[in-house]
Design a protein around this motif. Structure first.
Motif, PDB file in Angstrom:
ATOM      1  N   ALA A  13       0.431  -1.296  -0.143  1.00 20.85           N
ATOM      2  CA  ALA A  13       0.067  -0.251   0.282  1.00 20.85           C
ATOM      3  C   ALA A  13       0.958   1.074   0.525  1.00 20.85           C
ATOM      4  O   ALA A  13       0.305   2.271  -0.829  1.00 20.85           O
ATOM      5  N   LEU A  14       1.950   1.286   0.656  1.00 24.33           N
ATOM      6  CA  LEU A  14       2.573   2.482   0.830  1.00 24.33           C
ATOM      7  C   LEU A  14       3.080   2.496  -0.723  1.00 24.33           C
ATOM      8  O   LEU A  14       3.424   3.958  -0.801  1.00 24.33           O
ATOM      9  N   ILE A  15       3.932   1.532  -1.021  1.00 26.58           N
ATOM     10  CA  ILE A  15       4.558   1.652  -2.832  1.00 26.58           C
ATOM     11  C   ILE A  15       3.685   2.352  -3.878  1.00 26.58           C
ATOM     12  O   ILE A  15       3.704   2.931  -4.541  1.00 26.58           O
ATOM     13  N   ARG A  16       2.192   1.605  -3.253  1.00 30.37           N
ATOM     14  CA  ARG A  16       1.683   2.319  -4.168  1.00 30.37           C
ATOM     15  C   ARG A  16       0.993   3.521  -3.848  1.00 30.37           C
ATOM     16  O   ARG A  16       0.973   4.690  -5.026  1.00 30.37           O
ATOM     17  N   ARG A  17       0.745   3.562  -2.811  1.00 32.08           N
ATOM     18  CA  ARG A  17       0.946   5.600  -3.251  1.00 32.08           C
ATOM     19  C   ARG A  17       2.006   6.506  -3.359  1.00 32.08           C
ATOM     20  O   ARG A  17       1.870   6.984  -3.722  1.00 32.08           O
ATOM     21  N   ARG A  18       3.244   6.147  -3.044  1.00 28.93           N
ATOM     22  CA  ARG A  18       4.153   6.531  -3.448  1.00 28.93           C
ATOM     23  C   ARG A  18       4.228   6.966  -5.110  1.00 28.93           C
ATOM     24  O   ARG A  18       4.010   7.549  -5.176  1.00 28.93           O
ATOM     25  N   TYR A  71       6.403  10.561 -11.378  1.00 31.40           N
ATOM     26  CA  TYR A  71       7.433   9.395 -11.961  1.00 31.40           C
ATOM     27  C   TYR A  71       7.614   9.130 -13.346  1.00 31.40           C
ATOM     28  O   TYR A  71       8.014   8.812 -14.278  1.00 31.40           O
ATOM     29  N   PHE A  72       6.711   8.062 -12.628  1.00 35.10           N
ATOM     30  CA  PHE A  72       6.479   6.687 -13.307  1.00 35.10           C
ATOM     31  C   PHE A  72       5.299   7.039 -15.019  1.00 35.10           C
ATOM     32  O   PHE A  72       4.433   5.795 -14.498  1.00 35.10           O
ATOM     33  N   THR A  73       4.879   7.927 -14.598  1.00 34.50           N
ATOM     34  CA  THR A  73       3.498   8.361 -15.361  1.00 34.50           C
ATOM     35  C   THR A  73       3.290   9.174 -16.592  1.00 34.50           C
ATOM     36  O   THR A  73       4.527   9.786 -16.748  1.00 34.50           O
ATOM     37  N   ILE A  74       2.999   8.960 -17.328  1.00 35.38           N
ATOM     38  CA  ILE A  74       2.937  10.267 -18.545  1.00 35.38           C
ATOM     39  C   ILE A  74       3.083  11.741 -18.312  1.00 35.38           C
ATOM     40  O   ILE A  74       3.868  11.633 -19.250  1.00 35.38           O
TER      41      ILE A  74
END
Length: 180
Positions: free
Chosen positions: A137-142, A148-151
């Motif tokens: 859950a923490l990684i998903r929120r971050r 950074y990893f999005t369009i």
């Protein structure tokens, strides 16, 4: 003791008479008693050959049914299904067909949700499931909170990126050549 592990119960009977419903309740109670206090059952799925009136299920002492295997399998792919593992009386309750048992176990494993059986010994590795859920859950929120990893990140989008799946683009590595 740490936080209890959330579980989905799965059971199955091939009849709907009162004896079969009593046996299904025994499957549920066996799972509940075997895994207590480590596990708390938060969801209940079971298959019956025909629809049964919810009042009859309640009178038989069964918890509210959220569906059968099909509905349970559909929840596996949701980001937060509400459980960390699936508890079942024994493997034969998943299906009478051994190949179907393997297919169902494989499907759950692909979604990192183990299936454990009341007739088999407890695996101490399962104690880490609540921590693994919290870390995920923490990684998903971050990741979702970061561009950074999005369009939206201009460096990662467009030319110069390499598609690594699911719309994520990684920067293309530039290699030095002699003379540059």
């Amino acid at each position: 003791m740490s936080e209890p592990i959330r579980a989905a119960f799965y059971g199955r009977k091939n009849r709907t008479d009162t004896i079969a419903l009593r046996l299904l309740r025994q499957q549920y109670q066996l799972c509940e008693q075997t895994f207590r206090p480590r596990v708390v059952i938060t969801h209940c799925f079971y298959d019956l050959p025909a629809d049964v009136d919810p009042v009859m299920l309640h009178d038989a002492g069964l918890p509210r049914r959220e569906g059968g295997w099909r509905e349970l399998a559909a929840t596996l792919s949701t980001p937060e299904p509400g459980y960390d593992l699936i508890v079942c009386e024994k493997a034969e309750r998943l299906s009478r067909d051994p190949f179907e048992i393997l297919a169902r176990e494989r499907l759950a494993a692909q979604h990192c949700v183990p299936i454990i059986y009341a007739t088999e010994p407890w695996d101490p590795v399962l104690e880490m499931l609540p921590q693994a859920r919290a870390l995920t859950a923490l990684i998903r929120r971050r990741v979702q909170g970061s561009g950074y990893f999005t369009i939206e990140n201009p460096y990662m989008g467009g030319q110069g990126g390499v598609d690594v799946g699911r719309g994520i683009r990684a920067p293309r590595r530039r290699h030095r050549t002699s003379g540059s």
